[in-house]
Design a protein around this motif. Structure first.
Motif, mmCIF file in Angstrom:
data_model
loop_
_atom_site.group_PDB
_atom_site.id
_atom_site.type_symbol
_atom_site.label_atom_id
_atom_site.label_comp_id
_atom_site.label_asym_id
_atom_site.label_seq_id
_atom_site.Cartn_x
_atom_site.Cartn_y
_atom_site.Cartn_z
ATOM 1 N N UNK A 70 8.728 -5.843 5.220
ATOM 2 C CA UNK A 70 8.509 -4.603 5.963
ATOM 3 C C UNK A 70 9.837 -3.917 6.282
ATOM 4 N N UNK A 71 10.863 -4.687 6.642
ATOM 5 C CA UNK A 71 12.154 -4.091 6.980
ATOM 6 C C UNK A 71 12.776 -3.394 5.776
ATOM 7 N N UNK A 72 12.714 -4.016 4.609
ATOM 8 C CA UNK A 72 13.236 -3.381 3.395
ATOM 9 C C UNK A 72 12.512 -2.074 3.118
ATOM 10 N N UNK A 288 11.091 -0.239 -5.282
ATOM 11 C CA UNK A 288 10.507 0.983 -5.848
ATOM 12 C C UNK A 288 9.331 1.515 -5.031
ATOM 13 N N UNK A 289 8.691 0.649 -4.237
ATOM 14 C CA UNK A 289 7.527 1.088 -3.465
ATOM 15 C C UNK A 289 7.911 2.061 -2.357
ATOM 16 N N UNK A 290 9.170 2.039 -1.932
ATOM 17 C CA UNK A 290 9.603 2.871 -0.807
ATOM 18 C C UNK A 290 9.776 4.338 -1.182
ATOM 19 N N UNK A 291 9.623 4.682 -2.442
ATOM 20 C CA UNK A 291 9.789 6.080 -2.852
ATOM 21 C C UNK A 291 8.789 6.955 -2.103
ATOM 22 N N UNK A 292 9.269 8.045 -1.507
ATOM 23 C CA UNK A 292 8.445 8.933 -0.697
ATOM 24 C C UNK A 292 8.067 10.156 -1.515
ATOM 25 N N UNK A 297 2.833 12.018 1.997
ATOM 26 C CA UNK A 297 3.229 11.610 3.340
ATOM 27 C C UNK A 297 4.386 10.638 3.293
ATOM 28 N N UNK A 298 5.052 10.515 4.437
ATOM 29 C CA UNK A 298 6.267 9.708 4.489
ATOM 30 C C UNK A 298 5.990 8.212 4.510
ATOM 31 N N UNK A 299 4.885 7.814 5.116
ATOM 32 C CA UNK A 299 4.640 6.388 5.298
ATOM 33 C C UNK A 299 3.388 5.924 4.555
ATOM 34 N N UNK A 300 3.074 6.614 3.472
ATOM 35 C CA UNK A 300 1.979 6.152 2.631
ATOM 36 C C UNK A 300 2.303 4.801 2.008
ATOM 37 N N UNK A 301 3.595 4.557 1.790
ATOM 38 C CA UNK A 301 4.002 3.279 1.208
ATOM 39 C C UNK A 301 3.608 2.107 2.088
ATOM 40 N N UNK A 302 3.498 2.307 3.409
ATOM 41 C CA UNK A 302 3.110 1.221 4.298
ATOM 42 C C UNK A 302 1.695 0.743 4.012
ATOM 43 N N UNK A 303 0.822 1.678 3.688
ATOM 44 C CA UNK A 303 -0.548 1.297 3.337
ATOM 45 C C UNK A 303 -0.557 0.421 2.090
ATOM 46 N N UNK A 304 0.193 0.840 1.070
ATOM 47 C CA UNK A 304 0.271 0.037 -0.142
ATOM 48 C C UNK A 304 0.959 -1.310 0.126
ATOM 49 N N UNK A 305 1.925 -1.315 1.042
ATOM 50 C CA UNK A 305 2.623 -2.562 1.360
ATOM 51 C C UNK A 305 1.671 -3.570 1.980
ATOM 52 N N UNK A 306 0.839 -3.116 2.920
ATOM 53 C CA UNK A 306 -0.143 -4.018 3.532
ATOM 54 C C UNK A 306 -1.124 -4.544 2.492
ATOM 55 N N UNK A 307 -1.567 -3.655 1.625
ATOM 56 C CA UNK A 307 -2.509 -4.055 0.578
ATOM 57 C C UNK A 307 -1.882 -5.073 -0.367
ATOM 58 N N UNK A 308 -0.629 -4.827 -0.765
ATOM 59 C CA UNK A 308 0.055 -5.745 -1.683
ATOM 60 C C UNK A 308 0.258 -7.105 -1.036
#
Length: 371
Positions: A70-72, A288-292, A297-308
């Motif tokens: 999450x920090x990365x 690469x997932x952090x690309x906005x 939206x800015x934090x759409x990657x967080x949704x994918x991060x939780x799913x992954x």
């Protein structure tokens, strides 16, 4: 150097903050659960803090894995959001230049995760089990305290002693209530003492008292007077059960051979080894997932991060169950999930390096053209 120092500084601060939040949530959950066990009489209330500490130590490896991932993601998402990545890209750096400094930061933490999973996890589980078993196997004398009614470990005996002299093993004004086979027996005496036998058991000997047995409304109710009445206390130490798989050390998991195809030891070893490998795979995917994308939206990657993370973690647990059930071997189950994570990270990084060229779009038409 400036790029690496800025990245390392932000990763350190963010990882520490995320880890602190996760530990706080974990401790709050453990407090609620373990206090419930103490209220139900499953554990000793005096051991609550120790059990919470041991449970927290046991889950540090998982918490550190999530914190690193999450920090990365948070650091890189902020850099994209504040256009810092554009500045770095304009300076001649690419997304591939992120891999080395991030791995340099993550490698010590991954080593710590491995040590926690391999050594601290089984030790914490074993100590928690020993504390719980010690309370369940306690003798009735350990429950006795002056001026208080105390229930035995098996909830079939209640003690009350007004005065207790531990040094002299003497007791005064004793009340003992037993419940066996639906019959209640109550013994009272003014004095007594604690007797130790050679086989390790203990007994309480009551002097000059009365014993009431049965139900007062039944014809078989009896009142007996006695000079000496002995009630045994189950203080003989019971044999501790064999350790569970999650409580075994690495040497025990490796040395114990099982003749059947079902091998929970290898499954437990697969999970402990897989945890630091999962941390490495998640860190590589986070780059690469952090690309906005401004449209998403800015934090759409967080949704994918939780799913992954959920998919990765569940696949690891599923593989552990398959190995435990003997559906496939340890060496077959250890590598596919982590190799898949590495392949996904490679594909995503390659796409971020040159997002205008979709290599799979070029390969698929060529493949169909050959057919």
């Amino acid at each position: 150097m400036i790029f690496k120092q800025a990245l390392r500084r932000e990763l350190s601060l963010t990882t520490g903050g995320v880890f602190l939040v996760l530990v706080t949530i974990m401790i709050t959950t453990l407090v609620i659960r373990i206090l419930g066990f103490a209220a139900n009489g499953a554990i000793n209330p005096e051991d609550v803090l120790v059990l919470i500490s041991l449970a927290t130590l046991g889950y540090l490896a998982v918490l550190l894995t999530v914190s690193l991932f999450v920090a990365t993601l948070i650091v890189l998402v902020r850099w994209y959001k504040d256009s810092e990545m554009i500045v770095w890209f304009a300076s001649g750096l690419s997304i591939s230049n992120l891999i080395r400094p991030i791995l340099q930061f993550a490698t010590p933490l991954i080593i710590i995760i491995a040590l926690l999973a391999l050594f601290v996890w089984p030790w914490a589980n074993r100590e928690s089990t020993l504390i719980s078993q010690r309370f369940q196997q306690r003798d009735d004398v350990s429950m006795v305290s002056s001026g208080q009614f105390k229930e035995s470990a098996r909830a079939e005996r209640v003690f009350f002693i007004e005065e207790l002299d531990v040094d002299k093993n003497e007791v005064k004004n004793i009340f003992v209530a037993d419940s066996k086979n639906g019959r209640v027996s109550v013994a009272v005496a003014s004095t007594g003492y604690i007797q130790n036998s050679e086989d390790g058991e203990k007994s309480v000997v009551l002097h000059n008292g009365r014993r009431y047995e049965g139900q007062p409304t039944q014809p078989d109710f009896r009142i007996l007077e006695f000079t000496d009445y002995t009630t045994k206390i189950r203080s003989k130490e019971a044999l501790a059960p064999p350790p569970r798989d999650r409580e075994k050390t690495i040497s025990e998991l490796l040395n114990e051979t099982e003749p059947t195809t079902i091998n929970p030891n290898r499954a437990e070893l697969l999970w402990r080894i897989g945890l630091p490998l999962m941390a490495l795979g998640l860190v590589l995917i986070a780059i690469p997932l952090a690309y906005v994308n401004p449209r998403l939206g800015n934090y759409t990657a967080m949704f994918y991060a939780i799913l992954i993370y959920l998919i990765y973690s569940n696949l690891l647990n599923l593989t552990q169950n398959f190995v435990s059930q003997g559906k496939f071997g340890f060496f077959v189950g250890i590598w596919p999930i982590h190799l898949l994570a590495l392949v996904i990270a490679t594909i995503l990084i390659r796409n971020r390096i040159n997002p205008s060229v979709k290599w799979w779009r070029r390969q698929l038409p060529a493949a169909f053209a050959k057919k």
